[in-house]
Design a protein around this motif. Sequence first.
Motif, mmCIF file in Angstrom:
data_model
loop_
_atom_site.group_PDB
_atom_site.id
_atom_site.type_symbol
_atom_site.label_atom_id
_atom_site.label_comp_id
_atom_site.label_asym_id
_atom_site.label_seq_id
_atom_site.Cartn_x
_atom_site.Cartn_y
_atom_site.Cartn_z
ATOM 1 N N TYR A 128 -0.913 11.448 -1.597
ATOM 2 C CA TYR A 128 -0.332 10.230 -1.035
ATOM 3 C C TYR A 128 -1.145 9.700 0.148
ATOM 4 N N THR A 129 -1.434 10.541 1.123
ATOM 5 C CA THR A 129 -2.140 10.059 2.314
ATOM 6 C C THR A 129 -3.555 9.590 1.981
ATOM 7 N N TRP A 130 -4.177 10.238 1.014
ATOM 8 C CA TRP A 130 -5.499 9.834 0.544
ATOM 9 C C TRP A 130 -5.426 8.422 -0.040
ATOM 10 N N CYS A 131 -4.398 8.195 -0.857
ATOM 11 C CA CYS A 131 -4.206 6.861 -1.459
ATOM 12 C C CYS A 131 -3.941 5.811 -0.389
ATOM 13 N N VAL A 132 -3.084 6.128 0.585
ATOM 14 C CA VAL A 132 -2.780 5.169 1.649
ATOM 15 C C VAL A 132 -4.064 4.764 2.375
ATOM 16 N N MET A 133 -4.883 5.746 2.692
ATOM 17 C CA MET A 133 -6.116 5.452 3.419
ATOM 18 C C MET A 133 -7.048 4.567 2.588
ATOM 19 N N TRP A 134 -7.318 4.933 1.348
ATOM 20 C CA TRP A 134 -8.289 4.197 0.541
ATOM 21 C C TRP A 134 -7.771 2.847 0.065
ATOM 22 N N ILE A 135 -6.501 2.772 -0.291
ATOM 23 C CA ILE A 135 -5.953 1.466 -0.680
ATOM 24 C C ILE A 135 -5.875 0.567 0.550
ATOM 25 N N GLY A 136 -5.591 1.155 1.702
ATOM 26 C CA GLY A 136 -5.586 0.375 2.941
ATOM 27 C C GLY A 136 -6.933 -0.260 3.210
ATOM 28 N N ILE A 137 -7.991 0.528 3.052
ATOM 29 C CA ILE A 137 -9.348 -0.007 3.224
ATOM 30 C C ILE A 137 -9.641 -1.058 2.157
ATOM 31 N N ALA A 138 -9.232 -0.772 0.927
ATOM 32 C CA ALA A 138 -9.527 -1.666 -0.197
ATOM 33 C C ALA A 138 -8.828 -3.002 -0.087
ATOM 34 N N ASP A 139 -7.620 -3.032 0.471
ATOM 35 C CA ASP A 139 -6.822 -4.255 0.443
ATOM 36 C C ASP A 139 -6.614 -4.927 1.797
ATOM 37 N N VAL A 140 -6.346 -4.174 2.845
ATOM 38 C CA VAL A 140 -5.987 -4.804 4.118
ATOM 39 C C VAL A 140 -7.153 -5.570 4.730
ATOM 40 N N VAL A 141 -8.332 -5.019 4.641
ATOM 41 C CA VAL A 141 -9.492 -5.714 5.219
ATOM 42 C C VAL A 141 -9.663 -7.108 4.583
ATOM 43 N N ILE A 183 0.828 -1.205 0.000
ATOM 44 C CA ILE A 183 0.000 0.000 0.000
ATOM 45 C C ILE A 183 0.863 1.256 0.000
ATOM 46 N N LEU A 184 1.894 1.275 0.820
ATOM 47 C CA LEU A 184 2.760 2.448 0.904
ATOM 48 C C LEU A 184 3.473 2.716 -0.419
ATOM 49 N N SER A 185 3.996 1.662 -1.041
ATOM 50 C CA SER A 185 4.714 1.863 -2.306
ATOM 51 C C SER A 185 3.754 2.157 -3.458
ATOM 52 N N THR A 186 2.617 1.502 -3.504
ATOM 53 C CA THR A 186 1.641 1.766 -4.555
ATOM 54 C C THR A 186 1.082 3.182 -4.435
ATOM 55 N N SER A 187 0.871 3.631 -3.214
ATOM 56 C CA SER A 187 0.379 4.997 -3.003
ATOM 57 C C SER A 187 1.399 6.025 -3.468
ATOM 58 N N ALA A 188 2.670 5.769 -3.211
ATOM 59 C CA ALA A 188 3.719 6.681 -3.691
ATOM 60 C C ALA A 188 3.716 6.728 -5.218
ATOM 61 N N SER A 189 3.543 5.584 -5.838
ATOM 62 C CA SER A 189 3.495 5.538 -7.297
ATOM 63 C C SER A 189 2.284 6.284 -7.845
ATOM 64 N N LEU A 190 1.121 6.087 -7.225
ATOM 65 C CA LEU A 190 -0.070 6.810 -7.668
ATOM 66 C C LEU A 190 0.091 8.321 -7.477
ATOM 67 N N ALA A 191 0.737 8.711 -6.396
ATOM 68 C CA ALA A 191 0.977 10.135 -6.167
ATOM 69 C C ALA A 191 1.887 10.698 -7.258
ATOM 70 N N TYR A 192 2.884 9.928 -7.644
ATOM 71 C CA TYR A 192 3.831 10.398 -8.658
ATOM 72 C C TYR A 192 3.243 10.350 -10.073
ATOM 73 N N PHE A 193 2.703 9.205 -10.462
ATOM 74 C CA PHE A 193 2.250 9.021 -11.843
ATOM 75 C C PHE A 193 0.844 9.571 -12.117
ATOM 76 N N ALA A 194 -0.019 9.590 -11.111
ATOM 77 C CA ALA A 194 -1.395 10.042 -11.341
ATOM 78 C C ALA A 194 -1.712 11.372 -10.651
ATOM 79 N N GLY A 195 -0.760 11.881 -9.875
ATOM 80 C CA GLY A 195 -0.965 13.163 -9.220
ATOM 81 C C GLY A 195 -1.961 13.132 -8.074
ATOM 82 N N LEU A 196 -2.193 11.956 -7.507
ATOM 83 C CA LEU A 196 -3.123 11.834 -6.389
ATOM 84 C C LEU A 196 -2.411 12.117 -5.073
#
Length: 189
Positions: A150-163, A135-148
Amino acid sequence: MAKKFSFVNIIFFVVFGVLTGVLWAYLCPIPLIPGAVHFRTFAFIIPVIGYLFGPVSGFFAGYIGTIVWALLSGNFIPLHSPIADGITVGLSAFFPAYFHLKNGKIDLVELIDKNKSAFIWKSLFLSVLFGILMILSTSASLAYFAGLEYTWCVMWIGIADVVPIALTPFVVLLLAKRMKNIRNIIPYV
């Protein structure tokens, strides 16, 4: 327990990967970040494949599944999907089985029979740990490549995957003994 890598493995990598991608694309209808992240109801499938069929099988199921999901769902982001997302998702399936089963030197069914509770806790810890690193590395990539953000991505990908990833040990317990004969046909890598 570890068997020789063969062409049969490649066929199963593709089958497991496509199955994973199709499940993620069509049975995960809740977009959390439209165009980038959906709730992955079946996020547990790739670490389960890693435990049942070997860490390399889990890696390729995760990598191919990510690419298939991204293409089918319209969420393919050039460079992010094939490099950061695909590789880190694959590694989140590779490492739990690799470290827990000592790269195939420990038999899964024997490990479960020996101490079911210890298996559950260690599998849960490793699956969630490597899920969080993904999640941490994918969020960094989304922040870089998609301009999203980072913390928003960490939160939502965390919900999407960790559960869903937290279901890994329970699904492995459910399937390990039932699939013992199938695991003897498919070479463990």
